[in-house]
Design an enzyme around this catalytic site. Structure first.
Site, short mmCIF file in Angstrom:
data_model
loop_
_atom_site.label_atom_id
_atom_site.label_comp_id
_atom_site.label_asym_id
_atom_site.label_seq_id
_atom_site.Cartn_x
_atom_site.Cartn_y
_atom_site.Cartn_z
N ARG A 286 0.87 -1.19 0.00
CA ARG A 286 0.00 0.00 0.00
C ARG A 286 0.90 1.23 0.00
O ARG A 286 1.49 1.56 1.02
CB ARG A 286 -0.92 -0.03 1.22
CG ARG A 286 -1.59 1.31 1.51
CD ARG A 286 -2.71 1.19 2.52
NE ARG A 286 -2.31 0.63 3.79
CZ ARG A 286 -1.71 1.32 4.78
NH1 ARG A 286 -1.39 2.57 4.60
NH2 ARG A 286 -1.42 0.73 5.93
N HIS A 290 -3.75 4.27 4.77
CA HIS A 290 -4.80 3.25 4.90
C HIS A 290 -6.11 3.81 4.38
O HIS A 290 -6.81 3.18 3.58
CB HIS A 290 -4.93 2.84 6.36
CG HIS A 290 -6.05 1.90 6.63
ND1 HIS A 290 -6.09 0.62 6.15
CD2 HIS A 290 -7.20 2.07 7.31
CE1 HIS A 290 -7.20 0.03 6.53
NE2 HIS A 290 -7.90 0.89 7.23
N TYR A 299 4.16 5.82 11.21
CA TYR A 299 4.54 4.45 11.56
C TYR A 299 5.43 3.74 10.53
O TYR A 299 5.81 2.60 10.75
CB TYR A 299 3.28 3.60 11.83
CG TYR A 299 2.25 3.60 10.72
CD1 TYR A 299 2.40 2.76 9.61
CD2 TYR A 299 1.12 4.40 10.78
CE1 TYR A 299 1.45 2.75 8.60
CE2 TYR A 299 0.15 4.38 9.78
CZ TYR A 299 0.32 3.56 8.69
OH TYR A 299 -0.62 3.54 7.69
#
Length: 393
Positions: A286, A290, A299
């Site tokens: 990805r 998200h 992160y």
């Protein structure tokens, strides 16, 4: 009794592994530059399917990849401009979705999560219908029965149970293993790597295996379940876990549209012919957030993203077409123009979607009138009317 000390010495901590390497089991046909790879033990079972594809098939797949990416980019931009409530981007996962979607036949049925815009595209869902869903002006966006594409499922993993039940229903309807290509059908269930941790996912695999259901479980392993990396989600990769449920598992390069198409076609053929389920793990990444409510810079590192950008599915498909002499600059320019036209079309349509009436959200819950829903609808309208009365004072 196992030697625990030896075990810990021989296992490489997953946090230290190269997450961009799918390993020797991964089915792959073109590398990052689009160069066709030689046969390997992993890709040989699917090589005939790829070699049967025509240059036109290749150009058509490339077109789908580009248009789906442009649709995704417009969805992201529209959300940022306040036109959509949310947008879950598929950036980087175009090949996984286009390859899987194009392997399906019209009579097959798909159960998506909420990021499968590329599969929706292949099933004939209009982009405006996707935008209407995320704009909140439509209860679902499309009729599942028209194109055999179920509504998006926001709750993680729920669709796996729906898909398994639907596949078992197909068995009982006698549309599996008849030998009639126009009749035999299968189901595809889509989820991400995060979804494999859900109880619904594992329960559905139990039923699918025991019932030998005509089901293909398609896991898009994009490496992150929101902010959780693979090594915090599982010790055994999804494709290897299928064996525990009694059916095959395959890892495919999810950025290689040819490989995904071939693996999915083979799995669907098996399911339709009565040979039962298969779990496909599309090893991909990805590249974006998200959803538009997420900030991935909190992160993961930019260096990790840069490594995966080199594995871009559109770049490698373009490289493959050019190396083979299947496409020229005029073709690529025509696809880019079509993408621009698509962007204008969906943007204009989105900004001009009419607002639904207040009571509409109550009108499509049940086929027939339901007394509880009717009572809730009346209470809601009375509540809303109170604001008008208050404003008139």
């Amino acid at each position: 009794m196992p030697d625990v000390a030896v075990h810990h010495e021989t296992v490489v901590p997953q946090a230290q592994q190269d997450i961009t390497d799918g390993g020797p089991d991964m089915v792959q046909f073109v590398d990052g530059e689009g160069t066709r790879l030689e046969r390997t033990p992993a890709n040989t079972p699917y090589a005939d399917i790829v070699e049967a594809l025509t240059p036109e098939d290749g150009r058509s797949m490339y077109r789908d990849l580009v248009l789906v990416r442009r649709l995704d980019a417009e969805g992201h931009a529209l959300q940022r401009q306040g036109e959509l409530g949310l947008w879950p981007s598929l950036l980087g996962q175009e090949a996984a979705q286009v390859g899987a979607g194009r392997a399906m036949r019209s009579q097959d049925f798909a159960f998506p999560g909420y990021r499968e815009h590329g599969v929706a595209w292949c099933r004939g869902i209009e982009p405006e219908q996707l935008l209407a869903l995320f704009r909140g002006v439509d209860n679902g966006g499309w009729s599942p029965s028209e194109l055999n594409y179920h509504l998006y499922t926001i709750v993680i993993g729920n669709q796996m149970l729906h898909a398994t039940g639907y596949a078992m229903g197909m068995q009982r309807d006698g549309v599996v293993g008849t030998g009639d290509e126009e009749r035999d059908a299968a189901v595809m269930a889509f989820t991400g790597d995060g979804g494999t941790a859900q109880g619904d996912f594992n329960e559905s695999l139990v039923f699918a295996g025991v019932a030998n259901a005509p089901l293909v479980i398609f896991v898009q392993n994009n490496q992150w379940a929101i902010s959780e990396p693979n090594y915090k989600q599982f010790r055994v990769p999804p494709y290897q876990r299928a064996q525990g449920f009694g059916f095959p598992g395959i890892r495919v390069d999810g950025n290689d549209v040819l490989a995904v198409y071939a693996v999915t076609k083979a799995a669907l053929d098996n399911a339709r012919s009565g040979q039962g389920p298969t779990l496909i793990e599309a090893f991909t990444y990805r590249l974006g957030a998200h959803t538009t409510s997420d900030d991935p810079t909190k992160y993961r590192s930019a260096a990790e993203v840069d490594i995966w950008r080199e594995k871009d599915p559109i770049k490698r498909m373009r490289g493959f077409l050019s190396q083979k002499g299947y496409a020229d600059d005029a073709f690529y320019a025509s696809v880019d123009r079509e993408a621009d036209e698509l962007a204008v079309r969906v943007r204009t349509a989105c900004q001009n979607m009419p607002e639904p009436s207040q009571e509409r959200m109550f009108d499509e819950i049940y086929v027939d009138p339901h007394p509880v829903v009717e009572r809730e609808k009346a209470q809601f309208l009375e509540y809303q009317a109170g604001f008008e009365t208050e404003g008139a004072r």
